[in-house]
Design a protein around this motif. Structure first.
Motif, short mmCIF file in Angstrom:
data_model
loop_
_atom_site.label_atom_id
_atom_site.label_comp_id
_atom_site.label_asym_id
_atom_site.label_seq_id
_atom_site.Cartn_x
_atom_site.Cartn_y
_atom_site.Cartn_z
N GLU A 217 -3.93 71.83 -19.75
CA GLU A 217 -2.96 71.90 -19.01
C GLU A 217 -2.43 73.66 -19.16
OE1 GLU A 217 2.02 70.81 -19.28
OE2 GLU A 217 0.33 70.13 -20.88
N VAL A 218 -2.24 74.14 -17.81
CA VAL A 218 -1.61 75.60 -17.82
C VAL A 218 0.06 75.43 -18.27
CG1 VAL A 218 -1.25 77.49 -16.31
CG2 VAL A 218 -3.35 76.25 -16.14
N THR A 219 0.15 75.95 -19.36
CA THR A 219 1.56 75.69 -19.89
C THR A 219 2.42 76.96 -19.18
OG1 THR A 219 1.00 76.88 -21.75
CG2 THR A 219 0.97 74.57 -21.88
N SER A 220 1.91 78.05 -18.84
CA SER A 220 2.67 79.07 -18.29
C SER A 220 1.95 80.32 -17.58
CB SER A 220 3.65 80.03 -19.49
OG SER A 220 2.84 80.61 -20.33
N LEU A 221 2.52 80.87 -16.69
CA LEU A 221 1.68 82.16 -15.86
C LEU A 221 2.60 83.25 -16.11
CD1 LEU A 221 1.08 81.60 -12.34
CD2 LEU A 221 2.43 83.48 -12.86
N ASP A 222 2.08 84.52 -16.50
CA ASP A 222 2.33 85.82 -16.48
C ASP A 222 1.78 86.67 -15.43
OD1 ASP A 222 3.14 88.44 -17.45
OD2 ASP A 222 2.48 88.29 -19.42
N ASP A 223 2.48 87.09 -14.70
CA ASP A 223 2.15 88.16 -13.38
C ASP A 223 2.46 89.45 -13.58
OD1 ASP A 223 4.73 87.68 -12.71
OD2 ASP A 223 4.44 86.96 -10.88
N ARG A 224 2.85 89.84 -14.63
CA ARG A 224 3.42 91.03 -15.09
C ARG A 224 2.22 92.18 -15.10
NH1 ARG A 224 6.90 90.13 -20.13
NH2 ARG A 224 4.90 89.04 -20.60
N HIS A 225 1.12 91.94 -14.97
CA HIS A 225 0.02 92.83 -15.30
C HIS A 225 -0.47 93.28 -13.93
CE1 HIS A 225 -0.26 91.88 -19.48
NE2 HIS A 225 -0.10 90.43 -18.96
N ARG A 226 -0.81 94.68 -13.53
CA ARG A 226 -1.15 95.14 -12.41
C ARG A 226 -2.61 94.24 -11.96
NH1 ARG A 226 0.23 101.41 -11.97
NH2 ARG A 226 2.54 101.20 -12.07
N SER A 227 -3.56 94.24 -12.82
CA SER A 227 -4.92 93.84 -12.31
C SER A 227 -5.38 92.48 -12.43
CB SER A 227 -5.94 94.63 -13.32
OG SER A 227 -5.85 94.26 -14.82
N LEU A 253 4.72 76.44 -11.61
CA LEU A 253 4.57 77.79 -12.48
C LEU A 253 5.23 78.79 -11.97
CD1 LEU A 253 0.84 77.00 -13.50
CD2 LEU A 253 2.86 76.83 -15.08
N LEU A 254 5.82 78.66 -10.70
CA LEU A 254 6.72 79.80 -10.25
C LEU A 254 8.00 79.28 -9.75
CD1 LEU A 254 4.34 81.21 -7.33
CD2 LEU A 254 5.07 82.23 -9.43
N ARG A 255 8.87 80.03 -10.42
CA ARG A 255 10.39 79.61 -10.43
C ARG A 255 10.98 79.18 -8.86
NH1 ARG A 255 14.73 83.39 -13.46
NH2 ARG A 255 13.34 82.64 -14.95
N ARG A 256 10.41 79.97 -7.91
CA ARG A 256 10.79 80.01 -6.59
C ARG A 256 10.50 78.47 -6.00
NH1 ARG A 256 7.02 83.87 -2.97
NH2 ARG A 256 7.82 85.29 -4.41
N LEU A 257 9.58 77.91 -6.62
CA LEU A 257 9.33 76.59 -6.36
C LEU A 257 10.08 75.45 -6.82
CD1 LEU A 257 5.30 77.04 -6.39
CD2 LEU A 257 6.70 77.44 -4.56
N SER A 258 10.80 75.78 -7.80
CA SER A 258 11.53 74.63 -8.77
C SER A 258 12.35 73.53 -7.98
CB SER A 258 12.47 75.42 -9.59
OG SER A 258 13.48 75.95 -8.86
N LEU A 259 12.90 74.10 -6.62
CA LEU A 259 13.87 73.14 -5.84
C LEU A 259 13.23 72.59 -4.54
CD1 LEU A 259 17.24 74.90 -6.58
CD2 LEU A 259 16.33 72.98 -7.43
N THR A 260 11.99 72.92 -4.39
CA THR A 260 11.25 73.03 -2.96
C THR A 260 10.79 71.27 -2.64
OG1 THR A 260 9.17 73.41 -4.05
CG2 THR A 260 10.59 75.26 -2.69
#
Length: 465
Positions: A217-227, A253-260
């Motif tokens: 299971e993927v529990t979280s996603l971190d997209d703060r890194h550039r590469s 895993l993205l907040r923008r998808l929570s109500l879609t």
């Protein structure tokens, strides 16, 4: 007193028929236990995720592709659906014409091309999933449903597509039930075996060198890194240059998808194998699928071993977007389905059912898929709303286009450029869904859309089957 139809449910297995075949079901692959890097990480091992991995690897054989599945490939919707493979990307022509009238011709053409490519890919990769363009008949039980099918035939003709209205006598060449008195024949419609498709895609991915980690299971996603994007799992971390989210209705895993999307539970029964005499008794001589024209609609088809799959009608939403495997068993719904089956086909009323199960539909406010990208490094394709067997391949191509920064004919339609209207938060979401279900049931009874449904129509949120 026990209703007679309940005896036919006595020995049902509480598992999807398609997945209950240990002789062909592949053994689970190992979970991810060591930190890894990859070019593309695909989260989700259903149709969307596996098509994404397969097409990505085929496009660039040197690309390092990793699929991460929280259970086993096909455990969820991809292994539980009815196996109806529509050429439509938009949950039918009528939905496209209502929402995107200026792009309807383009969307229909893209859908037809996608189904052709789908079939070619099955041949290319040797995926034997019983794919056949056997067609589909929609059937009407009321005068207003029959009129809706007449209108649908005219709409298809206007767009140069094959669809033939059938009166009662003509319908008997396809199926004979005392409840149905009109139909719509659509020859360019396919059926397949859902589990054999997902297992075939899995094998094709592995053959091309795609890595697949199951029970991870993927529990979280971190997209703060550039590469790269970091995916966290219970035992390992994944550093990926690009990520494709194919998680269906599971926690986004993205907040923008929570109500879609909302999770809607759908249920199905499968009979014991039938003899040709019983199928002949209900006039079902071909291999075509059947759906009825109600809002609370049924879908039915034959399997390779002459069983009948009978599903649909009682779509259920649970407060708070609840997702729980225990909810896939609902005796009250199985009881209703069995009673309706006996009423629809009196000649089959004594046939016992072998399997009874449920699955989750990822429903959106516009009744079809959506796709997008976040920061150019994370793509997603979700919300197939119960008609995604064929459209998942298109969603995979769109994700790969977006992740590559390509503007193509696939990414141009408004259904891709604009997200669906979100659902409201609770408790308004639950109240709205229940009001809509009640209203749709009333329309099935009386043929009229009440003020609630008409309001949804004006807002572009019109619900139907």
């Amino acid at each position: 007193m026990t209703a007679p139809h309940r005896a036919q449910l006595r020995d049902t297995a509480a598992t999807p028929y398609w997945l209950d075949r240990p002789e062909i079901r592949p053994a689970p692959l190992p979970r991810l236990t060591e930190d890894v890097t990859c070019d593309l990480a695909v989260v989700g091992g259903g149709y969307t995720g596996l098509w994404t991995a397969l097409l990505a690897k085929r496009e660039a054989p040197d690309r390092d592709v990793l699929v991460i599945e929280q259970s086993t490939c096909g455990h969820a919707a991809s292994g539980r659906n009815g196996g109806f493979c529509s050429p439509s990307l938009t949950h039918g022509l009528a939905n496209a014409a209502q929402r995107w009238p200026g792009e309807t011709a383009l969307l229909q053409r893209l859908g037809a091309a996608n189904l052709d490519a789908f079939e070619r890919d099955l041949d290319t990769h040797g995926i034997d999933c019983g794919f056949t363009r056997s067609g589909k008949v929609a059937v009407a039980a009321t005068p207003w449903q029959a009129q809706a099918l007449r209108s649908a035939a005219v709409l298809h003709e206007r767009h140069g597509e094959k669809a033939v209205y059938l009166d009662r006598d003509e319908l008997r060449d396809y199926v004979d039930s005392p409840l149905w008195h009109a139909g719509l024949w659509q020859p360019d419609y396919a059926l397949l075996d859902p589990a054999r498709l997902v297992w075939g895609l899995r094998d094709a991915c592995l053959a091309l060198g795609v890595r697949i980690a199951e029970r991870t299971e993927v529990t979280s996603l971190d997209d703060r890194h550039r590469s790269h994007v970091v995916l966290h799992t219970p035992y390992a971390t994944v550093n990926a240059r690009r990520v494709a989210l194919a998680t269906n209705i599971y926690r986004p895993l993205l907040r923008r998808l929570s109500l879609t999307m909302v999770p809607v539970y759908d249920y199905a029964l499968v009979t014991r194998p039938l003899g040709d005499d019983l199928l002949a008794a209900v006039g079902w001589h071909g291999d075509h699928g059947i759906t009825d024209a109600g809002n609370q609609f049924h879908y039915l088809r034959k399997t390779d071993d002459n069983r009948v799959l009978w599903g649909g009608y009682d779509a259920v939403y649970h407060y708070g977007n609840r997702v729980d495997e225990r909810l896939t068993q609902r005796p009250a719904t199985f009881d209703v389905l069995a009673a309706q089956f006996a009423e629809t086909f009196p000649a089959l009323a004594d046939v016992p059912f072998s399997h009874a199960w449920g699955g989750i539909i990822d429903s959106t406010t516009r009744f079809c898929m959506f796709a997008g990208a976040a920061g150019g490094r994370i793509g997603y394709a979700l919300g197939f709303t119960g008609l995604g067997v064929g459209a998942t391949r298109y969603g995979a191509e769109v994700m790969l286009d977006l992740l590559a920064g390509r503007t193509t004919e696939r990414t141009r339609p408004a259904m891709i450029r604009r997200p669906p209207v979100p659902f409201p938060p609770e408790p308004f979401r639950y109240l709205g869904v229940q009001a809509t279900r009640w209203s749709l049931a009333r329309e099935d009874l009386h043929g009229r859309r009440n003020p609630w449904l008409r309001t949804l129509d004006r807002l572009g949120l019109g619900f139907d089957s």
